[in-house]
Write an enzyme that holds these catalytic residues in place. Structure first.
Site, PDB file in Angstrom:
ATOM      1  N   HIS A 308       0.852  -1.181   0.000  1.00 48.64           N
ATOM      2  CA  HIS A 308       0.000   0.000   0.000  1.00 48.64           C
ATOM      3  C   HIS A 308       0.887   1.228   0.000  1.00 48.64           C
ATOM      4  CE1 HIS A 308      -3.135   2.847   1.101  1.00 48.64           C
ATOM      5  NE2 HIS A 308      -3.970   1.918   0.661  1.00 48.64           N
ATOM      6  N   ASP A 366      -7.930  -5.415   0.179  1.00 47.37           N
ATOM      7  CA  ASP A 366      -8.449  -6.279  -0.887  1.00 47.37           C
ATOM      8  C   ASP A 366      -8.014  -7.726  -0.774  1.00 47.37           C
ATOM      9  OD1 ASP A 366      -9.934  -4.351  -2.245  1.00 47.37           O
ATOM     10  OD2 ASP A 366      -8.144  -3.524  -3.178  1.00 47.37           O
TER      11      ASP A 366
HETATM   12  N1  CMC Z   1       4.027  -7.561  -4.933  1.00 43.69           N
HETATM   13  C1  CMC Z   1       5.364  -7.510  -5.189  1.00 43.69           C
HETATM   14  N2  CMC Z   1       6.122  -6.415  -5.011  1.00 43.69           N
HETATM   15  C2  CMC Z   1       5.522  -5.308  -4.590  1.00 43.69           C
HETATM   16  C3  CMC Z   1       4.122  -5.264  -4.325  1.00 43.69           C
HETATM   17  C4  CMC Z   1       3.372  -6.450  -4.508  1.00 43.69           C
HETATM   18  N3  CMC Z   1       2.072  -6.465  -4.270  1.00 43.69           N
HETATM   19  N4  CMC Z   1       3.759  -4.016  -3.934  1.00 43.69           N
HETATM   20  C5  CMC Z   1       4.903  -3.294  -3.951  1.00 43.69           C
HETATM   21  N5  CMC Z   1       5.965  -4.067  -4.337  1.00 43.69           N
HETATM   22  C6  CMC Z   1       7.364  -3.663  -4.407  1.00 43.69           C
HETATM   23  C7  CMC Z   1       7.649  -2.793  -5.615  1.00 43.69           C
HETATM   24  O1  CMC Z   1       8.041  -3.557  -6.734  1.00 43.69           O
HETATM   25  C8  CMC Z   1       8.760  -1.911  -5.104  1.00 43.69           C
HETATM   26  O2  CMC Z   1       9.935  -2.685  -5.078  1.00 43.69           O
HETATM   27  P1  CMC Z   1      11.392  -1.974  -5.336  1.00 43.69           P
HETATM   28  O3  CMC Z   1      11.576  -0.987  -4.231  1.00 43.69           O
HETATM   29  O4  CMC Z   1      12.373  -3.076  -5.318  1.00 43.69           O
HETATM   30  O5  CMC Z   1      11.296  -1.306  -6.687  1.00 43.69           O
HETATM   31  C9  CMC Z   1       8.378  -1.665  -3.644  1.00 43.69           C
HETATM   32  O6  CMC Z   1       7.614  -2.829  -3.272  1.00 43.69           O
HETATM   33  C10 CMC Z   1       7.549  -0.406  -3.434  1.00 43.69           C
HETATM   34  O7  CMC Z   1       6.388  -0.511  -4.254  1.00 43.69           O
HETATM   35  P2  CMC Z   1       5.770   0.642  -5.134  1.00 43.69           P
HETATM   36  O8  CMC Z   1       5.157   0.070  -6.352  1.00 43.69           O
HETATM   37  O9  CMC Z   1       6.778   1.735  -5.316  1.00 43.69           O
HETATM   38  O10 CMC Z   1       4.651   1.148  -4.153  1.00 43.69           O
HETATM   39  P3  CMC Z   1       3.434   2.072  -4.513  1.00 43.69           P
HETATM   40  O11 CMC Z   1       3.119   2.825  -3.296  1.00 43.69           O
HETATM   41  O12 CMC Z   1       3.738   2.867  -5.738  1.00 43.69           O
HETATM   42  O13 CMC Z   1       2.259   1.048  -4.897  1.00 43.69           O
HETATM   43  C11 CMC Z   1       0.470  -0.473  -4.651  1.00 43.69           C
HETATM   44  C12 CMC Z   1       1.294   0.649  -4.001  1.00 43.69           C
HETATM   45  C13 CMC Z   1      -0.743  -0.752  -3.795  1.00 43.69           C
HETATM   46  C14 CMC Z   1      -0.004  -0.005  -6.045  1.00 43.69           C
HETATM   47  C15 CMC Z   1       1.349  -1.729  -4.782  1.00 43.69           C
HETATM   48  O14 CMC Z   1       1.748  -2.166  -3.504  1.00 43.69           O
HETATM   49  C16 CMC Z   1       0.638  -2.860  -5.529  1.00 43.69           C
HETATM   50  O15 CMC Z   1       0.665  -2.890  -6.769  1.00 43.69           O
HETATM   51  N6  CMC Z   1      -0.022  -3.813  -4.796  1.00 43.69           N
HETATM   52  C17 CMC Z   1      -0.796  -4.853  -5.427  1.00 43.69           C
HETATM   53  C18 CMC Z   1      -2.126  -4.304  -5.886  1.00 43.69           C
HETATM   54  C19 CMC Z   1      -3.068  -4.074  -4.726  1.00 43.69           C
HETATM   55  O16 CMC Z   1      -3.235  -4.922  -3.860  1.00 43.69           O
HETATM   56  N7  CMC Z   1      -3.744  -2.927  -4.734  1.00 43.69           N
HETATM   57  C20 CMC Z   1      -4.750  -2.560  -3.732  1.00 43.69           C
HETATM   58  C21 CMC Z   1      -4.302  -1.440  -2.870  1.00 43.69           C
HETATM   59  S1  CMC Z   1      -5.333  -1.206  -1.414  1.00 43.69           S
HETATM   60  C22 CMC Z   1      -6.910  -0.826  -1.978  1.00 43.69           C
HETATM   61  C23 CMC Z   1      -7.031   0.319  -2.899  1.00 43.69           C
HETATM   62  O17 CMC Z   1      -6.248   1.244  -2.934  1.00 43.69           O
HETATM   63  O18 CMC Z   1      -8.020   0.300  -3.637  1.00 43.69           O
END
Ligand code: CMC
Length: 432
Positions: A308, A366
């Site tokens: 998140h 989720d």
């Molecule tokens: N699986 C694998 N790696 C992950 C995941 C994941 N679910 N989430 C983040 N990472 C890694 C990402 O690759 C990055 O790694 P590195 O630092 O080596 O490059 C690090 O963790 C930080 O992630 P980020 O993508 O920079 O984080 P963000 O804040 O931009 O994204 C997120 C947040 C929710 C989009 C992401 O965690 C994600 O895609 N999660 C899976 C989708 C999900 O469950 N979404 C629902 C969110 S909660 C409900 C809502 O908002 O509606």
């Protein structure tokens, strides 16, 4: 009291700027960067808005490190235990918990706005049977702007209130119609004698040829999920509603923009993606292989329902929903749900994995919600629609707060331009 400031020096020109630091009631202060451009001629750069507070708000507070979520100051855990979705909707919209008289009037108003114009129902005929319900719901909500446009004055508080009640009351009717269209079944009209979630279940599952009784366990579970999804401060879809709304556009169109933003798998679409992922993993033995894919950046696979932007600790909503999964599944006599067992194991293994520990990736709202939706018979393609129904309350509360703010301005971010510098047009014959 002297106001705190942050002093910045531009070493190139030796010019200084003093930026006011504004405290919130709780949580981090913000630096007011408006003087930066005025005084030094530079912009801030923050792709993804990781460090930017885009507005002032009194609605929802999140402490991502401590795993805290407050609606108008009330912990979400207390609201989940003691309140109802309708009461939470009132709280988010009005800022205070209602008196008995206020909640009665509010509930009655919501119950009496549930019908949609018959012509709107006919819009569904334009969609193929396998259209995704989020596509149908966003399109039909956008179309509501055509029914309520000339009469809508967004600067009139009473008209804003009528809009709020209409959209909150009608979105379940639209969502259920999308589901019925996909099934090829007749649309079911709302029943105003039922509470919000029972009415939704009735419209989703009833058919004209036999009586239908709402399962109170399912209605209660849905009500709780809706409380947990009702608002989440400046997330992508709420920010979309605010940005669209800041132009003064019709509010139904702004909500439709929010629905579109919610659909993506990084946001509300994750609940649907989690179940698809669990089915693809299939058995506990396949978890390590799947997790190594999720850790491999070139695979484009992510552990859905994990991570998140704000929570670097347990999402408090995920904790409540996991607990609720146990209760709902056992009350429905489905305690041996294999997908739930698999999800529990997947969570356990991921939480012990260095990759997820280092990056502070925890289950989010989720991860478990789809398991409950499935258990109460909601089809997978409707999961994000359920989220949209609940989040409509948050979107409306934020839109109201923004429009009522005399300091509101159109949202208009800037950029760092890295394209070509000025060049002259060349006739087609002289181009390489
Ligand atoms: N699986 C694998 N790696 C992950 C995941 C994941 N679910 N989430 C983040 N990472 C890694 C990402 O690759 C990055 O790694 P590195 O630092 O080596 O490059 C690090 O963790 C930080 O992630 P980020 O993508 O920079 O984080 P963000 O804040 O931009 O994204 C997120 C947040 C929710 C989009 C992401 O965690 C994600 O895609 N999660 C899976 C989708 C999900 O469950 N979404 C629902 C969110 S909660 C409900 C809502 O908002 O509606």
């Amino acid at each position: 009291m002297t106001q705190k400031t942050l002093e910045l020096v531009d070493r190139a020109s030796d010019r200084k700027v003093s930026l006011p630091v504004r405290p919130g009631t709780i949580g981090p202060s913000v630096v007011d960067i408006a003087p930066l451009n005025r005084e030094l001629g530079v912009f801030t750069y923050d792709p993804g808005f990781g460090a930017t507070a885009a507005c002032e708000s009194r609605i929802t507070y999140i402490d991502g490190d401590a795993g805290v979520l407050l609606y108008r100051g009330y912990p979400v855990e207390q609201l989940a235990e003691k309140s109802t979705f309708t009461e939470v909707a009132y709280l988010l919209l009005h800022g205070e918990l209602p008196s008995r008289k206020q909640i009665d009037e509010f509930t009655s108003s919501i119950r009496h706005h549930t019908m949609i114009n018959e012509s709107l129902l006919r819009f569904f005929n334009g969609f193929h049977y396998d259209a995704h319900p989020m596509a149908m719901v966003s399109a039909v909500v956008a179309s509501m702007s055509a029914f309520y446009h000339d009469t809508m004055d967004i600067y009139n508080p009473r008209q804003r209130e009528i809009f709020a009640h209409r959209i909150i009351a009608k979105i379940p009717t639209i969502a259920a119609a999308a589901h019925k269209h996909a099934l090829g079944q007749p649309y079911v009209y709302p029943r105003n004698d039922l509470d919000y979630c029972s009415n939704l279940l009735h419209m989703l599952y009833a058919v004209p040829c036999e009586p239908y009784e709402v399962d109170p366990v399912a209605a209660q579970a849905l009500d709780l999920l809706f409380i947990l999804h009702a608002d989440h401060e400046q997330n992508a879809s709420t920010s979309t509603v605010r940005l669209a709304g800041s132009t003064g556009t019709n509010p139904y169109a702004a909500i439709a923009a929010g629905i579109s933003a919610l659909w993506g798998p990084a946001h509300g679409g994750a609940n649907e993606a989690v179940l698809t992922m669990l089915e693809q993993i299939g058995t506990v033995d396949n978890i390590p292989k799947f997790l190594s894919q999720a850790k491999d950046k070139t695979s484009h696979v992510r552990l859905m329902g994990f991570g998140h932007r704000v929570y670097k600790n347990f999402d408090p909503r995920a904790k409540i929903i996991r607990e609720m999964c146990h209760k709902v599944l056992s009350r429905l006599g489905r305690s041996d749900n294999p997908l739930f067992e698999l999800a529990l194991r997947l969570e356990e293994i991921a939480l012990q994995d260095e990759y997820f520990i280092e990056r502070k990736l925890y289950p989010n709202v989720d991860f478990y919600s789809g398991i409950i939706y499935s258990a109460i018979g909601i089809p997978r393609s409707m999961f994000t629609v359920m989220f949209a129904i609940a989040r409509t309350v948050g979107w409306v509360a934020h839109w109201q707060e923004m429009i009522a703010d005399p300091a509101m301005r159109i949202g208009r971010p800037r950029q760092i331009y890295t394209g070509p510098t000025r060049r002259d047009y060349r006739e087609i014959g002289s181009r390489a």
